[in-house]
Design a protein around this motif. Sequence first.
Motif, PDB file in Angstrom:
ATOM      1  N   PHE A   1     122.305  20.607  -5.746  1.00  0.00           N
ATOM      2  CA  PHE A   1     121.550  20.998  -6.934  1.00  0.00           C
ATOM      3  C   PHE A   1     122.448  21.237  -8.145  1.00  0.00           C
ATOM      4  N   PHE A   2     123.665  21.676  -7.924  1.00  0.00           N
ATOM      5  CA  PHE A   2     124.566  21.833  -9.057  1.00  0.00           C
ATOM      6  C   PHE A   2     124.930  20.470  -9.641  1.00  0.00           C
ATOM      7  N   PHE A   3     124.980  19.450  -8.793  1.00  0.00           N
ATOM      8  CA  PHE A   3     125.163  18.085  -9.297  1.00  0.00           C
ATOM      9  C   PHE A   3     123.949  17.668 -10.123  1.00  0.00           C
ATOM     10  N   VAL A   4     122.759  17.894  -9.591  1.00  0.00           N
ATOM     11  CA  VAL A   4     121.517  17.527 -10.284  1.00  0.00           C
ATOM     12  C   VAL A   4     121.414  18.244 -11.630  1.00  0.00           C
ATOM     13  N   ILE A   5     121.905  19.471 -11.687  1.00  0.00           N
ATOM     14  CA  ILE A   5     121.804  20.267 -12.913  1.00  0.00           C
ATOM     15  C   ILE A   5     122.886  19.890 -13.923  1.00  0.00           C
ATOM     16  N   PHE A   6     124.138  19.785 -13.471  1.00  0.00           N
ATOM     17  CA  PHE A   6     125.254  19.673 -14.417  1.00  0.00           C
ATOM     18  C   PHE A   6     125.716  18.241 -14.698  1.00  0.00           C
ATOM     19  N   TYR A   7     125.515  17.312 -13.771  1.00  0.00           N
ATOM     20  CA  TYR A   7     125.899  15.928 -14.045  1.00  0.00           C
ATOM     21  C   TYR A   7     125.127  15.339 -15.232  1.00  0.00           C
ATOM     22  N   PRO A   8     123.802  15.532 -15.318  1.00  0.00           N
ATOM     23  CA  PRO A   8     123.078  15.024 -16.494  1.00  0.00           C
ATOM     24  C   PRO A   8     123.567  15.627 -17.804  1.00  0.00           C
ATOM     25  N   ILE A   9     123.972  16.902 -17.785  1.00  0.00           N
ATOM     26  CA  ILE A   9     124.512  17.520 -19.003  1.00  0.00           C
ATOM     27  C   ILE A   9     125.797  16.828 -19.410  1.00  0.00           C
ATOM     28  N   TYR A  10     126.649  16.560 -18.431  1.00  0.00           N
ATOM     29  CA  TYR A  10     127.949  15.910 -18.690  1.00  0.00           C
ATOM     30  C   TYR A  10     127.765  14.522 -19.308  1.00  0.00           C
ATOM     31  N   ILE A  11     126.938  13.680 -18.689  1.00  0.00           N
ATOM     32  CA  ILE A  11     126.790  12.312 -19.205  1.00  0.00           C
ATOM     33  C   ILE A  11     125.995  12.295 -20.514  1.00  0.00           C
ATOM     34  N   SER A  12     125.107  13.274 -20.700  1.00  0.00           N
ATOM     35  CA  SER A  12     124.325  13.332 -21.937  1.00  0.00           C
ATOM     36  C   SER A  12     125.208  13.715 -23.122  1.00  0.00           C
ATOM     37  N   VAL A  13     126.098  14.668 -22.906  1.00  0.00           N
ATOM     38  CA  VAL A  13     127.017  15.079 -23.974  1.00  0.00           C
ATOM     39  C   VAL A  13     127.917  13.906 -24.356  1.00  0.00           C
ATOM     40  N   LYS A  14     128.403  13.163 -23.350  1.00  0.00           N
ATOM     41  CA  LYS A  14     129.224  11.978 -23.635  1.00  0.00           C
ATOM     42  C   LYS A  14     128.451  10.958 -24.462  1.00  0.00           C
ATOM     43  N   ALA A  15     127.209  10.693 -24.073  1.00  0.00           N
ATOM     44  CA  ALA A  15     126.379   9.729 -24.799  1.00  0.00           C
ATOM     45  C   ALA A  15     126.034  10.238 -26.195  1.00  0.00           C
ATOM     46  N   LEU A  16     125.838  11.545 -26.307  1.00  0.00           N
ATOM     47  CA  LEU A  16     125.465  12.155 -27.581  1.00  0.00           C
ATOM     48  C   LEU A  16     126.585  12.037 -28.606  1.00  0.00           C
ATOM     49  N   ILE A  17     127.815  12.181 -28.164  1.00  0.00           N
ATOM     50  CA  ILE A  17     128.977  12.059 -29.048  1.00  0.00           C
ATOM     51  C   ILE A  17     129.052  10.640 -29.634  1.00  0.00           C
ATOM     52  N   LYS A  18     128.671   9.661 -28.820  1.00  0.00           N
ATOM     53  CA  LYS A  18     128.719   8.266 -29.273  1.00  0.00           C
ATOM     54  C   LYS A  18     127.519   7.881 -30.131  1.00  0.00           C
ATOM     55  N   SER A  19     126.354   8.462 -29.845  1.00  0.00           N
ATOM     56  CA  SER A  19     125.114   7.969 -30.441  1.00  0.00           C
ATOM     57  C   SER A  19     124.556   8.801 -31.588  1.00  0.00           C
ATOM     58  N   ASN A  20     124.874  10.114 -31.606  1.00  0.00           N
ATOM     59  CA  ASN A  20     124.268  11.017 -32.599  1.00  0.00           C
ATOM     60  C   ASN A  20     122.739  10.935 -32.569  1.00  0.00           C
ATOM     61  N   SER A  21     122.156  10.889 -31.394  1.00  0.00           N
ATOM     62  CA  SER A  21     120.713  10.724 -31.249  1.00  0.00           C
ATOM     63  C   SER A  21     120.005  12.068 -31.122  1.00  0.00           C
ATOM     64  N   SER A  22     119.100  12.347 -32.057  1.00  0.00           N
ATOM     65  CA  SER A  22     118.307  13.569 -31.984  1.00  0.00           C
ATOM     66  C   SER A  22     117.383  13.548 -30.772  1.00  0.00           C
ATOM     67  N   PHE A  23     116.929  12.359 -30.380  1.00  0.00           N
ATOM     68  CA  PHE A  23     116.024  12.240 -29.241  1.00  0.00           C
ATOM     69  C   PHE A  23     116.753  12.597 -27.936  1.00  0.00           C
ATOM     70  N   LEU A  24     117.951  12.097 -27.800  1.00  0.00           N
ATOM     71  CA  LEU A  24     118.748  12.458 -26.625  1.00  0.00           C
ATOM     72  C   LEU A  24     119.028  13.954 -26.623  1.00  0.00           C
ATOM     73  N   LEU A  25     119.326  14.509 -27.799  1.00  0.00           N
ATOM     74  CA  LEU A  25     119.597  15.941 -27.902  1.00  0.00           C
ATOM     75  C   LEU A  25     118.391  16.762 -27.471  1.00  0.00           C
ATOM     76  N   SER A  26     117.192  16.372 -27.898  1.00  0.00           N
ATOM     77  CA  SER A  26     115.998  17.152 -27.558  1.00  0.00           C
ATOM     78  C   SER A  26     115.754  17.159 -26.055  1.00  0.00           C
ATOM     79  N   HIS A  27     115.982  16.017 -25.393  1.00  0.00           N
ATOM     80  CA  HIS A  27     115.767  15.976 -23.937  1.00  0.00           C
ATOM     81  C   HIS A  27     116.891  16.682 -23.184  1.00  0.00           C
ATOM     82  N   LEU A  28     118.088  16.680 -23.745  1.00  0.00           N
ATOM     83  CA  LEU A  28     119.172  17.464 -23.154  1.00  0.00           C
ATOM     84  C   LEU A  28     118.850  18.949 -23.238  1.00  0.00           C
ATOM     85  N   LEU A  29     118.356  19.398 -24.387  1.00  0.00           N
ATOM     86  CA  LEU A  29     118.001  20.807 -24.545  1.00  0.00           C
ATOM     87  C   LEU A  29     116.815  21.182 -23.661  1.00  0.00           C
TER      88      LEU A  29
END
Length: 414
Positions: free
Chosen positions: A345-373
């Motif tokens: 479960f810690f993988f399920v919880i924290f892995y998506p945060i890790y890859i989302s932050v990486k993608a967010l740095i590249k994309s500057n996407s508000s939509f990705l940010l809202s789903h990450l939050l």
Amino acid sequence: MKKLENNINLALQLLVFTLPILIIIGAFAVNSFAIIFSLYGLVNYKFLIRNNIVKRRVLFFFFSFLILIFPYDSINFQNSIVKYLAFFRFILMLFGLIVFFSKQNTNEFFSILYKIYTIYLIIISIDVLTEQFYGSNILGYSTDYTGRIASFTNDELIIGYIVSFLFIFSSASLYKKTHYKYFYIISILFLIISFIIGERSNFLKLFLLILTFYLINLIYFEKLKLRIFLWIVPIFIILLTSSYEFSKNTPQGKKLFKKINSLDIVEIKKNFYASRHASQYFTAYNIFLNYPIFGIGINNYYEESSKRQYENTDLQATGSRVTNHPHQLYLEIISEVGLFGSIYFFFVIFYPIYISVKALIKSNSSFLLSHLLLHIFFVMPLFPSGSFFGTNYGIPFWFNLSILLYLTKKKNLD
């Protein structure tokens, strides 16, 4: 065959568009949603692998590592094994949804989805205000729970959770369609709605996540000039202070602020020990100490917590410990699946945060940010939460996770 595929796709679109309604209707409706997309995932597993929509190692972990949460040392194996097998619907639904999103005209589909969820948000808000001022909602529902609103969920009293889910889900769309000044006003209006509903935990989480969303957009995406930002901060502080003074003596305000009005550590501790959450948290922690490796097995918290050994006379509401789950996600995980299952479960919880932050740095996407939050909303520590293994909390979590994982793979996110 093509016509059949189109009809299936339209039916699945309808299910996604109506998910908030299904949550309100109840467990059978929302579980039907999960089962249908689970079957869709099974039927389309070759499509998932062939198109490399999700990395093979991620697929491998999600499925093969389910052995980590198997009820090895369950106090009631029959009860746990049923819930364990039912948990597969979440994983299959997750990948079924990712396949479904991959087959859509993405920008058009999500544009419609955000609009529909915003409409739900507005309708629920009107219904909340109706109940607040007239004593019952549009359907005649009300509650005897002082400082709480029932709205469409009637006895469930989870409308605050649904409002939070819908607003964070739609926040990027609202932000894109309005100037940041107007989004600020819109956010305040829905925070007022959340406050009126009276679900303390959801209100505080919504407040923190809206503030985070707004600041990241202004500072990181919009690169707002410092002088403008310095104007916003005092206005925000004045509004926050005024809101506190205006609301502190309302039933909702008394419930929200009674534990934070005093900075006296002794008083804070006394208030916490008198709460029902304290008895549930301490019980879950003690269960973990008794079953640290494998836990008591999924869905066995009620049975274990009812034992006399977990009574604590130092806690005023010790009888409240006996519930279906301890109302705190991380305590639920460690008490029911132990340290061994927590790895999963810690993988399920924290892995998506890790890859989302990486993608967010590249994309500057508000939509990705809202789903990450929104993902963080579900897994935020310290705050009370619904059951991670339950229907009403679990299915929306995995639904949002499917969108989050899908968006991290998409190049043109906005």
